[in-house]
Design an enzyme around this catalytic site. Structure first.
Site, PDB file in Angstrom:
ATOM      1  N   LYS A  93       0.839  -1.203   0.000  1.00  0.00           N
ATOM      2  CA  LYS A  93       0.000   0.000   0.000  1.00  0.00           C
ATOM      3  C   LYS A  93       0.871   1.248   0.000  1.00  0.00           C
ATOM      4  O   LYS A  93       0.615   2.217  -0.720  1.00  0.00           O
ATOM      5  CB  LYS A  93      -0.949  -0.026   1.210  1.00  0.00           C
ATOM      6  CG  LYS A  93      -2.040  -1.083   1.049  1.00  0.00           C
ATOM      7  CD  LYS A  93      -2.826  -1.350   2.314  1.00  0.00           C
ATOM      8  CE  LYS A  93      -3.793  -2.509   2.075  1.00  0.00           C
ATOM      9  NZ  LYS A  93      -4.508  -2.960   3.259  1.00  0.00           N
TER      10      LYS A  93
ATOM     11  N   GLN B 252      -4.532  -1.630   9.478  1.00  0.00           N
ATOM     12  CA  GLN B 252      -4.498  -2.954   8.849  1.00  0.00           C
ATOM     13  C   GLN B 252      -5.141  -3.990   9.778  1.00  0.00           C
ATOM     14  O   GLN B 252      -4.765  -4.094  10.948  1.00  0.00           O
ATOM     15  CB  GLN B 252      -3.035  -3.342   8.538  1.00  0.00           C
ATOM     16  CG  GLN B 252      -2.882  -4.647   7.804  1.00  0.00           C
ATOM     17  CD  GLN B 252      -3.456  -4.622   6.378  1.00  0.00           C
ATOM     18  OE1 GLN B 252      -3.357  -3.620   5.666  1.00  0.00           O
ATOM     19  NE2 GLN B 252      -4.073  -5.709   5.972  1.00  0.00           N
TER      20      GLN B 252
ATOM     21  N   ASP C 171     -10.455   3.091   3.911  1.00  0.00           N
ATOM     22  CA  ASP C 171     -10.906   1.706   3.763  1.00  0.00           C
ATOM     23  C   ASP C 171     -12.411   1.667   3.512  1.00  0.00           C
ATOM     24  O   ASP C 171     -12.931   0.729   2.934  1.00  0.00           O
ATOM     25  CB  ASP C 171     -10.592   0.912   5.045  1.00  0.00           C
ATOM     26  CG  ASP C 171      -9.618  -0.213   4.778  1.00  0.00           C
ATOM     27  OD1 ASP C 171      -9.380  -0.516   3.590  1.00  0.00           O
ATOM     28  OD2 ASP C 171      -9.083  -0.779   5.745  1.00  0.00           O
TER      29      ASP C 171
END
Ligand code: NAP
Length: 284
Positions: free
Chosen positions: A53, A97, A120
């Site tokens: 990422k 995460q 997200d």
């Protein structure tokens, strides 16, 4: 024979386009978008994901940092870091995460990220079939919609079948399809007549995690088939939920695994970060 939807190539095109946007906006607004990824613990797979990422964000010229916290981190300590990033004006995207260690309540952490920085997009989808205002859509579901659109298929009025009702993919992608005015059916492990339903679907999105679940005889000729599943087949090779060999003989368009939805998911995270940045700089 179906046309293959090449997620890798489509993602590469998006990165190029986003890199140009970042340069333009950095000049206009005096700063680059910033994506901050927090990882708690040492899970090897998660460490690879967060690294990818960060690389993707830097590839398009964003500022990006991975914040590593030890396995023993308390919920309070994690919430403190999130609060600091929420208050930092140079931070546009915050991603924690998952999974987080047991002592931390995942839902409390997701809820703590400021809505306008939640790249997200999980929290915005947590309330059933409505997307909360001010949130971006979650990455993988957004990737599915983007891939369907690249085929030139109009989603409005079509029958879309989503197989799987998971919180990460199935439910949110069904919501996005509804927002695109598709007629949506959601199938799950208790669905009785999956084949009959599938044969009436113009679009199939499989998000289950079972190899060979969708076979060619379940696909309406010409349908768009998006395979989100990630599995290992009998030979240990990566494969999706769709039996590619038979389904590609009937589908109009189909995503491969690997090389379909997977590469698009990170591209959509970067798009979400850029969208969050734009929403924030344009608000001022
Ligand atoms: P999940 O939350 O476990 O959901 C799986 C769903 O599949 C459940 O709703 C389950 O039904 C349903 N299901 C199980 N067996 C079925 C059957 N025989 N027929 C129809 N439905 C069935 O999983 P998830 O997190 O959504 O992930 C789904 C898949 O997508 C996994 O393979 C995952 O690795 C992959 N994935 C890929 C990406 C990507 O970037 N490519 C991103 C995220 C996830 P019940 O609700 O009735 O149990």
């Amino acid at each position: 024979m179906a046309q293959i939807i090449d997620g890798k190539a489509i993602a590469a095109g998006l990165y190029e386009q986003m890199a140009a946007e970042v340069e333009k906006y950095a000049e206009q607004h005096g700063r680059r978008p910033g994506l901050y990824v927090i990882i708690v613990g040492e899970d090897p797979a998660s460490l690879v994901y967060v690294r990818n990422k960060e690389i993707a964000a830097k590839k398009v010229g964003m500022v990006s940092e991975v914040i590593r916290m030890p396995e023993s981190t308390t919920q309070e300590e994690l919430l403190e870091v999130i609060a600091r990033l929420n208050a930092d004006d140079t931070v546009d995207g915050i991603l924690v995460q998952l999974p987080v260690p047991r002592q931390i309540d995942k839902d409390a952490v997701i809820a703590a990220v400021a809505p306008e920085k939640d790249v997200d997009g999980f929290f915005g989808m947590k309330s059933g079939f409505t997307m909360k205002k001010g949130y971006v859509a979650p990455c993988t579901p957004r990737a599915c919609i983007h891939l369907i659109k690249t085929t030139g298929t109009e989603i409005e009025g079509k029958h879309a079948l989503v197989i799987g009702r998971g919180e990460l993919v199935g439910k949110p992608v069904a919501t996005l399809l509804l927002n695109e005015n598709a007629t949506v059916t959601i199938a799950h492990s208790r669905t009785r007549n999956l084949k009959e339903i599938a044969l009436t679907a113009d679009i199939i999105i499989a998000a289950v995690g079972k190899a060979h679940l969708v076979t060619g005889d379940m696909v309406k000729p010409g349908a768009v088939v998006i395979d989100v599943g990630i599995n290992r087949n009998e030979e240990g090779k990566l494969c999706g939920d769709v039996d590619f060999a038979t389904a590609s003989e009937r589908a109009g368009f189909i995503t491969p695994v690997p090389g379909g939805v997977g590469p698009m998911t990170i591209a959509m995270l970067i798009r979400n970060t850029l969208d969050c940045y734009l929403a924030r700089v344009n608000k001022r």
